[in-house]
Every structure is written in C-alpha cells, then in structure tokens.
Design a protein around this motif. Structure first.
Motif, PDB file in Angstrom:
ATOM      1  N   VAL A   6       0.889  10.422  -7.138  1.00  0.00           N
ATOM      2  CA  VAL A   6       1.279   9.249  -6.361  1.00  0.00           C
ATOM      3  C   VAL A   6       1.600   9.688  -4.945  1.00  0.00           C
ATOM      4  CG1 VAL A   6       2.862   7.296  -6.173  1.00  0.00           C
ATOM      5  CG2 VAL A   6       2.220   8.157  -8.430  1.00  0.00           C
ATOM      6  N   TYR A   7       0.899   9.100  -3.982  1.00  0.00           N
ATOM      7  CA  TYR A   7       1.106   9.414  -2.574  1.00  0.00           C
ATOM      8  C   TYR A   7       1.467   8.129  -1.840  1.00  0.00           C
ATOM      9  CZ  TYR A   7      -1.461  13.641  -3.857  1.00  0.00           C
ATOM     10  OH  TYR A   7      -1.878  14.799  -4.470  1.00  0.00           O
ATOM     11  N   ALA A   8       2.349   8.252  -0.851  1.00  0.00           N
ATOM     12  CA  ALA A   8       2.789   7.065  -0.126  1.00  0.00           C
ATOM     13  C   ALA A   8       2.911   7.356   1.354  1.00  0.00           C
ATOM     14  CB  ALA A   8       4.129   6.566  -0.682  1.00  0.00           C
ATOM     15  N   GLY A   9       2.534   6.364   2.162  1.00  0.00           N
ATOM     16  CA  GLY A   9       2.744   6.440   3.591  1.00  0.00           C
ATOM     17  C   GLY A   9       4.219   6.405   3.921  1.00  0.00           C
ATOM     18  N   SER A  10       4.557   6.645   5.171  1.00  0.00           N
ATOM     19  CA  SER A  10       5.961   6.847   5.555  1.00  0.00           C
ATOM     20  C   SER A  10       6.866   5.678   5.174  1.00  0.00           C
ATOM     21  CB  SER A  10       6.049   7.107   7.062  1.00  0.00           C
ATOM     22  OG  SER A  10       5.457   6.031   7.792  1.00  0.00           O
ATOM     23  N   LYS A  11       6.449   4.451   5.440  1.00  0.00           N
ATOM     24  CA  LYS A  11       7.284   3.292   5.113  1.00  0.00           C
ATOM     25  C   LYS A  11       7.357   3.081   3.608  1.00  0.00           C
ATOM     26  CE  LYS A  11       6.453   0.810   9.459  1.00  0.00           C
ATOM     27  NZ  LYS A  11       5.887  -0.419  10.084  1.00  0.00           N
ATOM     28  N   ALA A  12       6.231   3.234   2.935  1.00  0.00           N
ATOM     29  CA  ALA A  12       6.208   3.066   1.482  1.00  0.00           C
ATOM     30  C   ALA A  12       7.020   4.147   0.788  1.00  0.00           C
ATOM     31  CB  ALA A  12       4.767   3.084   0.978  1.00  0.00           C
ATOM     32  N   LEU A  13       6.957   5.372   1.316  1.00  0.00           N
ATOM     33  CA  LEU A  13       7.708   6.486   0.732  1.00  0.00           C
ATOM     34  C   LEU A  13       9.213   6.216   0.804  1.00  0.00           C
ATOM     35  CD1 LEU A  13       7.512   9.392  -0.463  1.00  0.00           C
ATOM     36  CD2 LEU A  13       7.731  10.225   1.892  1.00  0.00           C
ATOM     37  N   ALA A  14       9.671   5.784   1.965  1.00  0.00           N
ATOM     38  CA  ALA A  14      11.094   5.481   2.124  1.00  0.00           C
ATOM     39  C   ALA A  14      11.520   4.346   1.201  1.00  0.00           C
ATOM     40  CB  ALA A  14      11.382   5.116   3.580  1.00  0.00           C
ATOM     41  N   HIS A  15      10.644   3.359   1.068  1.00  0.00           N
ATOM     42  CA  HIS A  15      10.960   2.215   0.220  1.00  0.00           C
ATOM     43  C   HIS A  15      11.085   2.632  -1.250  1.00  0.00           C
ATOM     44  CE1 HIS A  15      10.872  -2.158  -0.726  1.00  0.00           C
ATOM     45  NE2 HIS A  15      10.345  -1.723  -1.867  1.00  0.00           N
ATOM     46  N   ILE A  16      10.143   3.440  -1.725  1.00  0.00           N
ATOM     47  CA  ILE A  16      10.171   3.857  -3.130  1.00  0.00           C
ATOM     48  C   ILE A  16      11.376   4.748  -3.407  1.00  0.00           C
ATOM     49  CG2 ILE A  16       8.978   5.261  -4.869  1.00  0.00           C
ATOM     50  CD1 ILE A  16       6.347   4.188  -3.741  1.00  0.00           C
ATOM     51  N   LYS A 277      -1.213   7.323   9.800  1.00  0.00           N
ATOM     52  CA  LYS A 277      -0.559   6.189  10.459  1.00  0.00           C
ATOM     53  C   LYS A 277      -1.129   4.852   9.997  1.00  0.00           C
ATOM     54  CE  LYS A 277      -3.579   6.151  14.543  1.00  0.00           C
ATOM     55  NZ  LYS A 277      -3.626   6.240  16.025  1.00  0.00           N
ATOM     56  N   ASN A 278      -2.383   4.860   9.488  1.00  0.00           N
ATOM     57  CA  ASN A 278      -3.000   3.627   9.006  1.00  0.00           C
ATOM     58  C   ASN A 278      -2.613   3.294   7.571  1.00  0.00           C
ATOM     59  OD1 ASN A 278      -4.299   3.353  11.441  1.00  0.00           O
ATOM     60  ND2 ASN A 278      -6.300   4.016  10.699  1.00  0.00           N
ATOM     61  N   TYR A 279      -1.908   4.214   6.924  1.00  0.00           N
ATOM     62  CA  TYR A 279      -1.513   4.030   5.529  1.00  0.00           C
ATOM     63  C   TYR A 279       0.013   4.038   5.369  1.00  0.00           C
ATOM     64  CZ  TYR A 279      -6.068   4.240   3.177  1.00  0.00           C
ATOM     65  OH  TYR A 279      -7.316   3.945   2.701  1.00  0.00           O
ATOM     66  N   GLU A 280       0.734   3.611   6.373  1.00  0.00           N
ATOM     67  CA  GLU A 280       2.203   3.667   6.339  1.00  0.00           C
ATOM     68  C   GLU A 280       2.800   2.894   5.168  1.00  0.00           C
ATOM     69  OE1 GLU A 280       3.583   4.332  10.978  1.00  0.00           O
ATOM     70  OE2 GLU A 280       3.448   2.294  10.179  1.00  0.00           O
ATOM     71  N   ASN A 281       2.176   1.757   4.817  1.00  0.00           N
ATOM     72  CA  ASN A 281       2.747   0.916   3.762  1.00  0.00           C
ATOM     73  C   ASN A 281       1.954   0.997   2.450  1.00  0.00           C
ATOM     74  OD1 ASN A 281       0.487  -0.326   4.771  1.00  0.00           O
ATOM     75  ND2 ASN A 281       1.445  -2.313   5.157  1.00  0.00           N
ATOM     76  N   VAL A 282       1.160   2.066   2.298  1.00  0.00           N
ATOM     77  CA  VAL A 282       0.281   2.211   1.133  1.00  0.00           C
ATOM     78  C   VAL A 282       0.891   3.130   0.082  1.00  0.00           C
ATOM     79  CG1 VAL A 282      -1.953   3.084   0.344  1.00  0.00           C
ATOM     80  CG2 VAL A 282      -1.810   1.765   2.468  1.00  0.00           C
ATOM     81  N   VAL A 283       0.783   2.704  -1.176  1.00  0.00           N
ATOM     82  CA  VAL A 283       1.112   3.546  -2.324  1.00  0.00           C
ATOM     83  C   VAL A 283      -0.193   3.816  -3.062  1.00  0.00           C
ATOM     84  CG1 VAL A 283       2.442   3.796  -4.443  1.00  0.00           C
ATOM     85  CG2 VAL A 283       3.355   2.434  -2.542  1.00  0.00           C
ATOM     86  N   MET A 284      -0.626   5.067  -3.072  1.00  0.00           N
ATOM     87  CA  MET A 284      -1.900   5.423  -3.694  1.00  0.00           C
ATOM     88  C   MET A 284      -1.664   6.105  -5.027  1.00  0.00           C
ATOM     89  SD  MET A 284      -5.151   7.495  -2.109  1.00  0.00           S
ATOM     90  CE  MET A 284      -5.698   6.038  -1.209  1.00  0.00           C
ATOM     91  N   LEU A 285      -2.280   5.562  -6.076  1.00  0.00           N
ATOM     92  CA  LEU A 285      -2.225   6.135  -7.417  1.00  0.00           C
ATOM     93  C   LEU A 285      -3.566   6.805  -7.683  1.00  0.00           C
ATOM     94  CD1 LEU A 285      -0.880   2.964  -9.308  1.00  0.00           C
ATOM     95  CD2 LEU A 285       0.488   4.748  -8.198  1.00  0.00           C
ATOM     96  N   THR A 286      -3.571   8.093  -7.970  1.00  0.00           N
ATOM     97  CA  THR A 286      -4.828   8.791  -8.238  1.00  0.00           C
ATOM     98  C   THR A 286      -4.665   9.765  -9.404  1.00  0.00           C
ATOM     99  OG1 THR A 286      -4.630  10.865  -6.963  1.00  0.00           O
ATOM    100  CG2 THR A 286      -5.075   8.862  -5.710  1.00  0.00           C
ATOM    101  N   PRO A 287      -5.770  10.116 -10.060  1.00  0.00           N
ATOM    102  CA  PRO A 287      -5.695  11.224 -11.005  1.00  0.00           C
ATOM    103  C   PRO A 287      -5.309  12.499 -10.249  1.00  0.00           C
ATOM    104  CG  PRO A 287      -7.790  10.044 -11.183  1.00  0.00           C
ATOM    105  CD  PRO A 287      -7.130   9.565  -9.943  1.00  0.00           C
ATOM    106  N   SER A 288      -4.489  13.318 -10.832  1.00  0.00           N
ATOM    107  CA  SER A 288      -4.148  14.584 -10.191  1.00  0.00           C
ATOM    108  C   SER A 288      -5.350  15.521 -10.217  1.00  0.00           C
ATOM    109  CB  SER A 288      -2.963  15.239 -10.897  1.00  0.00           C
ATOM    110  OG  SER A 288      -3.328  15.645 -12.217  1.00  0.00           O
ATOM    111  N   LYS A 289      -5.363  16.497  -9.318  1.00  0.00           N
ATOM    112  CA  LYS A 289      -6.466  17.458  -9.290  1.00  0.00           C
ATOM    113  C   LYS A 289      -6.536  18.247 -10.590  1.00  0.00           C
ATOM    114  CE  LYS A 289      -7.386  18.007  -4.407  1.00  0.00           C
ATOM    115  NZ  LYS A 289      -7.779  18.957  -3.350  1.00  0.00           N
ATOM    116  N   GLU A 290      -5.393  18.540 -11.186  1.00  0.00           N
ATOM    117  CA  GLU A 290      -5.359  19.268 -12.451  1.00  0.00           C
ATOM    118  C   GLU A 290      -5.987  18.425 -13.572  1.00  0.00           C
ATOM    119  OE1 GLU A 290      -2.351  20.775  -9.691  1.00  0.00           O
ATOM    120  OE2 GLU A 290      -2.792  18.761 -10.463  1.00  0.00           O
ATOM    121  N   PHE A 291      -5.692  17.131 -13.558  1.00  0.00           N
ATOM    122  CA  PHE A 291      -6.271  16.230 -14.553  1.00  0.00           C
ATOM    123  C   PHE A 291      -7.794  16.199 -14.426  1.00  0.00           C
ATOM    124  CE2 PHE A 291      -7.993  12.010 -15.502  1.00  0.00           C
ATOM    125  CZ  PHE A 291      -7.586  11.824 -16.806  1.00  0.00           C
TER     126      PHE A 291
END
Length: 355
Positions: A6-16, A277-291
């Motif tokens: 799970v990766y999040a932009g700066s605003k989304a990260l602070a929110h979570i 900077k274009n993904y400040e409010n984005v929460v990205m769910l992805t398979p991990s590289k290990e997976f």
C-alpha cells in the motif's frame, strides 16, 4: 511479508496515519489499462465492491480506461457478480489460431454482454451516487480514415511526437470521456476534455471503444460522439498520470503492479513516469514484489500469454493467478481490521524509487 503493498501520496499518507483507511473517505476509484494483467486483482475487486464500498453513502466517481473501464463499470454497478462474470468469460475465451480484429472484437462484445445485462446498464446510467467515467482515444478529423495505412501512419506519428510531449499526442488522438455525469469529470484539464453522455444504449459501445487496441480490435463509431474512429483509452491514459481533482477525500487505486506508466507510448520511455506531486491524495493497492515473484513464471498474466501458451496452459495459468489473487483480498481485510493500514502504508515515493 504481506501479499499486499500500500502506497500513498503525502496527503493520503497523513490522513491514513491519523484516521486509517475508511470507506467514507473514498471519492474516486481508478482502474488502469492492462488487459489480462487485471486477473490478479479480481478477488480484491470483489472484496472492495461487495464489502468495503458496499455501504458507502457518499457519491463516488469511477474512472477507467480499457479493461480498467470494464472493471469500473462493475464497481458502478455495485454487483460482485459482474466482476465474476468478466473474470470467467475473459479467462476461458479461446480464439482461432490466427484471429483477426473482427473475431477479437466479436469476442469482446460477447464478454461485455455476459458481464452486464440490459438492467445493469440502466442501473449504472441512472445511479446518481456511482458515477462512471470511461476514457477513450478518438482520432482527429485529419486522421479519421479506416484504411490501415492511414491508421498506422497516425499511430507511428503519435508515438514519435509523444517522445517529446504528451500534450502533442492529442494532436492525433483526442482524450474523450464517456460519462454518466458531465459535472463530475474526475481528471486533469476537465474544461478541455471532450465528453459524451452515457445512456443505456451507448454504454457498451463506450466500453468496447475504450478497449479497442489499435490493429487488435476494430475501431468503434460511438453513438453520441463525433463521427470519428474511437480506440483504446490507454493510448492516452494507460495508467493515469494525474492529478485527480478530488477535494476532502481520497482516490483509491487498486493496481496490478507497483509501477505507473502514464500513456501507452510511454512504456519504452524510462523518464516518462508518474510524479509524486500528482498523486498526493492517492492510495494505491498493489501486489507486493515478493508476491509477484512467487507466482508461476514470476509474473502476472498478460496478453503475450496468448502466443506463448496453448489454450489449456493459458487457462490453467490464468486461473492460478486469479486464485492467488485471493491473498490480496485476505490481506486487505486483515490490515483494515488490524489498524486501518496505518502500519502497512508507505510513502508513494518508495514505489517510484523501485520502479
């Protein structure tokens, strides 16, 4: 190690980190192009549609291109059975030895008809709180000719100018958005986007157009749009570069691997990548590289599997990818219940550094 990253932009990260990931904060869901790459997300999509977002009251926009638009139509429909039907029909479809564009386009229409009934289409069109937006690439008037030589020249010219400018690309293909709500277009430069109102009659043609890969499927003449050839939305918005004009909320982006390539022609341009900077409010769910590394062949499914495997091998492999994808849905439930992703979420810059 979690199967889910799970990766999040700066605003989304602070929110979570303050509130956790909450369904009521989601204002936009994004689905990328990628064809069979999507299978690894099928079970996660079902979890998000059938559980996480099922009881939300706020309006949510769903933005997608190519197979991402098909997934987002299922989200807008709010029925996990639509995703299941898409998965089953897509995985198990077999083509002739050398299918032409007419055969592949016919198969796409068949899959769409299995995915969405006429009642489903009507429900999507009239639902004021689940607003669907489908990105399509429309040829400009100068290049609007069905002759293969003209379309090849258009494609090659667009790829050439794109090396220097993504903006110049739109001199050949216009970003067109088929939408159920023209007042809520959730993307950049909305005043310059050509929009087409979706109704029950043109929803499936719009979805077909958004997945019409040049020279693989036939171009589409879209009812309600200009009389031009319409192609795969991934030509312009492959994984979406942002920014997304969402205020007081988050963008949820379930993606099939931890990498974002803005447009179809950018796949071979290592300098053309998403900017944090274009993904400040984005929460990205992805398979991990290990997976991903632990999957058969160490990769997710893709269109090349049609040429490297026979039908039986491909179907078995794709069903394995779908089954393994259940681990993503399990990880989502586990992390959500544990602490709302506070401990798992990472700054989106970490994903960019790995890509």
């Amino acid at each position: 190690m979690s199967a889910l990253a799970v990766y999040a932009g700066s605003k989304a990260l602070a929110h979570i980190r303050q509130h956790g990931l909450r369904a009521e904060d989601i204002k936009l869901v994004v689905g990328a192009s990628g064809g069979p790459k999507w299978f690894v997300l099928s079970k996660l999509d079902q979890e998000l549609i059938g559980s996480f977002l099922a009881e939300t009251k706020q309006p949510i926009d769903f933005l997608g291109s190519s197979v991402g638009s098909w997934r987002m139509a299922c989200y807008a429909n709010g029925d996990v059975n639509a995703i299941r039907k898409l998965e089953e029909a897509y995985v198990n479809h077999c083509y002739s030895e050398n299918p032409d564009a007419a055969e592949i386009s016919g198969a796409a229409r068949e899959i769409l008809n299995k995915m969405l009934s006429e009642d489903d289409c009507q429900h999507i069109v009239v639902n004021p709180k689940r607003r669907l937006h489908i990105v399509i690439a429309r040829t400009r008037k100068l290049f609007n000719h069905p002759a293969r030589v003209i379309q090849m020249l258009t494609l090659v010219s667009a790829a050439f100018v794109n090396v220097f400018s993504r903006t110049a690309l739109q001199g050949f293909y216009a970003r067109t958005m088929a939408t159920t709500n023209k007042q809520s277009l959730p993307y950049v430069n909305v005043d310059k986007i050509e929009s087409v109102q979706i109704n029950a009659d043109n929803l499936k043609p719009a979805l077909l157009a958004s997945g019409a890969i040049p020279f693989v499927l036939e171009p589409v003449l879209l009812p309600g749009s200009k009389p031009r050839l319409h192609y795969d939305g991934g030509v312009i918005d492959y994984h979406f570069s942002g920014p997304f004009p969402v205020k007081d909320g988050l963008v949820l982006y379930p993606h099939f691997f931890p990498k974002v390539v803005p447009g179809w022609f950018d796949k071979g341009l290592p300098w053309r990548r998403m900017q944090a900077k274009n993904y400040e409010n984005v929460v990205m769910l992805t398979p991990s590289k290990e997976f991903i590394a632990a999957l058969p062949f160490g990769k997710i499914s893709d269109r090349k599997d049609f040429s490297t495997m026979d039908d039986a091998q491909r179907i078995q492999y794709w069903n394995t990818i779908v089954s393994e994808g259940a681990k993503l849905a399990e990880a989502f439930r586990s992390e959500l219940n544990k602490d709302g992703f506070r401990s798992l979420v990472r700054p989106i810059e970490e994903m960019l550094q790995q890509a």
